[in-house]
Motif scaffolding. Structure first.
Motif, PDB file in Angstrom:
ATOM      1  N   ARG A  13       0.802  -1.224   0.000  1.00 28.33           N
ATOM      2  CA  ARG A  13       0.000   0.000   0.000  1.00 28.33           C
ATOM      3  C   ARG A  13       0.837   1.278   0.000  1.00 28.33           C
ATOM      4  N   ALA A  14       1.803   1.375   0.877  1.00 27.33           N
ATOM      5  CA  ALA A  14       2.583   2.606   0.989  1.00 27.33           C
ATOM      6  C   ALA A  14       3.337   2.939  -0.292  1.00 27.33           C
ATOM      7  N   GLY A  15       3.608   1.938  -1.104  1.00 28.40           N
ATOM      8  CA  GLY A  15       4.325   2.182  -2.347  1.00 28.40           C
ATOM      9  C   GLY A  15       3.541   3.017  -3.348  1.00 28.40           C
ATOM     10  N   TYR A  16       2.218   3.081  -3.176  1.00 25.34           N
ATOM     11  CA  TYR A  16       1.384   3.842  -4.103  1.00 25.34           C
ATOM     12  C   TYR A  16       1.221   5.310  -3.708  1.00 25.34           C
ATOM     13  N   TYR A  17       1.561   5.647  -2.482  1.00 29.20           N
ATOM     14  CA  TYR A  17       1.366   7.028  -2.035  1.00 29.20           C
ATOM     15  C   TYR A  17       2.095   8.046  -2.916  1.00 29.20           C
ATOM     16  N   PRO A  18       3.385   7.836  -3.224  1.00 30.98           N
ATOM     17  CA  PRO A  18       4.061   8.822  -4.091  1.00 30.98           C
ATOM     18  C   PRO A  18       3.431   8.929  -5.485  1.00 30.98           C
ATOM     19  N   LEU A  19       2.883   7.820  -5.987  1.00 29.92           N
ATOM     20  CA  LEU A  19       2.278   7.841  -7.320  1.00 29.92           C
ATOM     21  C   LEU A  19       1.014   8.697  -7.340  1.00 29.92           C
ATOM     22  N   LEU A  20       0.289   8.718  -6.241  1.00 30.36           N
ATOM     23  CA  LEU A  20      -0.906   9.561  -6.171  1.00 30.36           C
ATOM     24  C   LEU A  20      -0.529  11.028  -6.331  1.00 30.36           C
ATOM     25  N   LYS A  21       0.577  11.402  -5.738  1.00 27.41           N
ATOM     26  CA  LYS A  21       1.050  12.783  -5.897  1.00 27.41           C
ATOM     27  C   LYS A  21       1.525  13.030  -7.324  1.00 27.41           C
ATOM     28  N   ASP A  22       2.211  12.044  -7.900  1.00 20.87           N
ATOM     29  CA  ASP A  22       2.719  12.189  -9.270  1.00 20.87           C
ATOM     30  C   ASP A  22       1.595  12.384 -10.282  1.00 20.87           C
ATOM     31  N   HIS A  23       0.456  11.713 -10.044  1.00 18.48           N
ATOM     32  CA  HIS A  23      -0.658  11.754 -10.992  1.00 18.48           C
ATOM     33  C   HIS A  23      -1.731  12.767 -10.609  1.00 18.48           C
ATOM     34  N   GLN A  24      -1.517  13.481  -9.542  1.00 19.43           N
ATOM     35  CA  GLN A  24      -2.540  14.391  -9.030  1.00 19.43           C
ATOM     36  C   GLN A  24      -3.007  15.409 -10.068  1.00 19.43           C
TER      37      GLN A  24
ATOM     38  N   THR B 277     -11.449  18.126  -7.863  1.00 18.24           N
ATOM     39  CA  THR B 277     -10.748  19.144  -7.082  1.00 18.24           C
ATOM     40  C   THR B 277     -10.532  18.714  -5.629  1.00 18.24           C
ATOM     41  N   ASP B 278     -11.231  17.674  -5.174  1.00 17.70           N
ATOM     42  CA  ASP B 278     -11.050  17.146  -3.822  1.00 17.70           C
ATOM     43  C   ASP B 278      -9.976  16.066  -3.754  1.00 17.70           C
ATOM     44  N   PHE B 279      -9.285  15.810  -4.868  1.00 16.73           N
ATOM     45  CA  PHE B 279      -8.377  14.665  -4.896  1.00 16.73           C
ATOM     46  C   PHE B 279      -7.256  14.763  -3.872  1.00 16.73           C
ATOM     47  N   GLU B 280      -6.667  15.940  -3.707  1.00 14.17           N
ATOM     48  CA  GLU B 280      -5.566  16.071  -2.746  1.00 14.17           C
ATOM     49  C   GLU B 280      -6.029  15.670  -1.347  1.00 14.17           C
ATOM     50  N   LYS B 281      -7.228  16.083  -0.974  1.00 14.56           N
ATOM     51  CA  LYS B 281      -7.789  15.729   0.331  1.00 14.56           C
ATOM     52  C   LYS B 281      -8.067  14.230   0.422  1.00 14.56           C
ATOM     53  N   VAL B 282      -8.614  13.654  -0.643  1.00 15.86           N
ATOM     54  CA  VAL B 282      -8.913  12.223  -0.669  1.00 15.86           C
ATOM     55  C   VAL B 282      -7.633  11.397  -0.584  1.00 15.86           C
ATOM     56  N   ALA B 283      -6.598  11.802  -1.316  1.00 18.80           N
ATOM     57  CA  ALA B 283      -5.325  11.093  -1.289  1.00 18.80           C
ATOM     58  C   ALA B 283      -4.682  11.171   0.096  1.00 18.80           C
TER      59      ALA B 283
ATOM     60  N   LEU C 137      -9.057   5.532 -18.360  1.00 21.16           N
ATOM     61  CA  LEU C 137      -8.716   5.275 -16.965  1.00 21.16           C
ATOM     62  C   LEU C 137      -7.658   4.180 -16.836  1.00 21.16           C
ATOM     63  N   SER C 138      -7.550   3.335 -17.836  1.00 24.67           N
ATOM     64  CA  SER C 138      -6.635   2.188 -17.756  1.00 24.67           C
ATOM     65  C   SER C 138      -5.175   2.602 -17.655  1.00 24.67           C
ATOM     66  N   LYS C 139      -4.840   3.816 -18.060  1.00 21.00           N
ATOM     67  CA  LYS C 139      -3.433   4.233 -17.981  1.00 21.00           C
ATOM     68  C   LYS C 139      -2.945   4.258 -16.542  1.00 21.00           C
ATOM     69  N   PHE C 140      -3.857   4.523 -15.596  1.00 23.62           N
ATOM     70  CA  PHE C 140      -3.468   4.517 -14.195  1.00 23.62           C
ATOM     71  C   PHE C 140      -3.162   3.095 -13.727  1.00 23.62           C
ATOM     72  N   LEU C 141      -3.962   2.133 -14.156  1.00 23.33           N
ATOM     73  CA  LEU C 141      -3.723   0.739 -13.798  1.00 23.33           C
ATOM     74  C   LEU C 141      -2.342   0.289 -14.248  1.00 23.33           C
ATOM     75  N   VAL C 142      -2.028   0.522 -15.496  1.00 24.31           N
ATOM     76  CA  VAL C 142      -0.750   0.054 -16.047  1.00 24.31           C
ATOM     77  C   VAL C 142       0.418   0.798 -15.427  1.00 24.31           C
ATOM     78  N   SER C 143       0.276   2.102 -15.274  1.00 25.04           N
ATOM     79  CA  SER C 143       1.346   2.907 -14.695  1.00 25.04           C
ATOM     80  C   SER C 143       1.631   2.503 -13.244  1.00 25.04           C
ATOM     81  N   PHE C 144       0.585   2.346 -12.447  1.00 26.51           N
ATOM     82  CA  PHE C 144       0.777   2.003 -11.048  1.00 26.51           C
ATOM     83  C   PHE C 144       1.395   0.616 -10.896  1.00 26.51           C
ATOM     84  N   ASN C 145       0.998  -0.316 -11.762  1.00 26.65           N
ATOM     85  CA  ASN C 145       1.579  -1.649 -11.702  1.00 26.65           C
ATOM     86  C   ASN C 145       3.048  -1.646 -12.121  1.00 26.65           C
TER      87      ASN C 145
END
Length: 208
Positions: free
Chosen positions: A116-127, A150-156, A196-204
């Motif tokens: 799980r923690a490995g995805y945290y930086p990616l959320l910022k990268d794709h924000q 516009t709520d994404f930063e808060k959700v992340a 939306l699939s670009k996020f799946l492939v990128s995160f993996n």
């Protein structure tokens, strides 16, 4: 390809939501199996073909069967696609499905995802991309409501701090939308899913 595309057109329609009018468990399950699962099989096969053609990678599909339910009828139903044949819930995954009042297409990182923690930086990268493209966001995959991009930063941030929370990015098409009332919106759902699939492939690729 032309023949397949002809079959895809006008597959989903506003009558899909009638499955949720049956308030019994066996009745709703039978309606889902009869009316929606064949559509999921059809559009899921097309999505798998497009994904593998675009990314030259392996993908796996699962259609919800709701086998653990013993009393209450399922509040939603879906197909899921991911890149791990052992299952999708503990990996990044995409879903296309229905709540009683809307279609949804989502990319999810659930609460108990592996690494799980490995995805945290990616959320910022794709924000910036998530906000600019206007995806809905949420911390709860069991709720139909998506907050504005516009709520994404808060959700992340909430996803990082609260271990029981999910991270959901997606699109919804409500039953009362003029597009649904008019019909012929299958291609829209396919296009949103593929975008939306670009996020799946990128995160993996970034997190093993």
């Amino acid at each position: 390809m032309y023949i397949l595309q002809q079959r895809i057109e006008n597959m989903f329609d506003k009558n899909d939501f009638k499955v949720f009018e049956d308030m019994t468990l066996p009745g709703r399950l039978e309606l889902i199996k009869t009316n929606l699962d064949p559509k999921f099989e059809e559009i899921g096969s097309e999505l798998m073909r497009r994904l593998e053609e675009e990314y030259q990678q392996q993908f796996y599909m699962k259609i919800a069967k709701h086998q653990r339910r013993t009393k209450n009828p399922p509040p939603d139903t879906w197909l899921a696609i991911n890149q791990d044949k052992r299952g999708y819930k503990k990996t990044p995954h995409l879903e296309l499905g229905l709540w009683p009042d809307r279609y949804f297409i989502t990319f999810s990182l659930l609460a108990d995802i592996k690494n799980r923690a490995g995805y945290y930086p990616l959320l910022k990268d794709h924000q910036d991309t998530i906000i600019t493209e206007g995806w809905g966001v949420s911390n709860d995959h069991t709720s139909s409501d998506l907050q504005p991009a516009t709520d994404f930063e808060k959700v992340a941030a909430h996803y990082e701090k609260v271990k029981s929370s999910d991270l959901v990015i997606g699109y919804e098409l409500k039953v009362d939308d003029p597009l649904v009332q008019k019909g012929n919106y299958d291609q829209l759902l396919i296009d949103k899913f593929m975008k939306l699939s670009k996020f799946l492939v990128s995160f993996n690729q970034e997190v093993e």
